[in-house]
Write a protein that holds these residues in place. Sequence first.
Motif, PDB file in Angstrom:
ATOM      1  N   LYS A  26      16.064 -18.172 -96.679  1.00 21.50           N
ATOM      2  CA  LYS A  26      17.183 -17.656 -97.483  1.00 21.50           C
ATOM      3  C   LYS A  26      18.125 -16.804 -96.650  1.00 21.50           C
ATOM      4  N   ALA A  27      17.570 -16.068 -95.690  1.00 17.86           N
ATOM      5  CA  ALA A  27      18.378 -15.189 -94.845  1.00 17.86           C
ATOM      6  C   ALA A  27      18.896 -15.900 -93.599  1.00 17.86           C
ATOM      7  N   CYS A  28      18.548 -17.188 -93.436  1.00 17.68           N
ATOM      8  CA  CYS A  28      18.937 -17.972 -92.259  1.00 17.68           C
ATOM      9  C   CYS A  28      18.429 -17.327 -90.968  1.00 17.68           C
ATOM     10  N   LEU A  29      17.185 -16.875 -91.012  1.00 15.26           N
ATOM     11  CA  LEU A  29      16.541 -16.268 -89.856  1.00 15.26           C
ATOM     12  C   LEU A  29      15.217 -16.965 -89.605  1.00 15.26           C
ATOM     13  N   SER A  30      14.726 -16.813 -88.393  1.00 11.71           N
ATOM     14  CA  SER A  30      13.356 -17.258 -88.142  1.00 11.71           C
ATOM     15  C   SER A  30      12.420 -16.233 -88.790  1.00 11.71           C
ATOM     16  N   GLU A  31      11.173 -16.606 -88.951  1.00 11.20           N
ATOM     17  CA  GLU A  31      10.213 -15.661 -89.523  1.00 11.20           C
ATOM     18  C   GLU A  31      10.078 -14.439 -88.623  1.00 11.20           C
ATOM     19  N   ALA A  32      10.030 -14.657 -87.311  1.00 15.99           N
ATOM     20  CA  ALA A  32       9.931 -13.538 -86.368  1.00 15.99           C
ATOM     21  C   ALA A  32      11.186 -12.665 -86.434  1.00 15.99           C
TER      22      ALA A  32
END
Length: 113
Positions: A26-32
């Motif tokens: 949703k945030a357009c980020l990787s999990e890390a």
Amino acid sequence: MSKRTIKKQFWLSRSEAQDLQKKAKKACLSEAGLIRLLLKGYEPREKPDADFYEAMKELSAIGNNINQLAVKANSLGFVDAPQLKKEAERWHKFQADMERTYFRPDESGLKWQ
């Protein structure tokens, strides 16, 4: 950017792992990347819908047109160039505010940080 030389591993339940994956997407980020952002005290924003991107594209086109008009008016000397430039700056500020509102993460209010 700092070098990341320390590896951390931890265990999650299936539902926690799915929740992390969903929130990172949703945030357009990787999990890390999401975890690093949270550790720094920020809460990421969700990716805006398609209407936002269409509005930003239109706003950018308007800003470019105003700037072109300001350059032409200034060179020909028949339009209030300072006023037109002020208006262009106002549009660019609006665009930056939209990006800040929709894209930049907020500082977290969590007390443990």
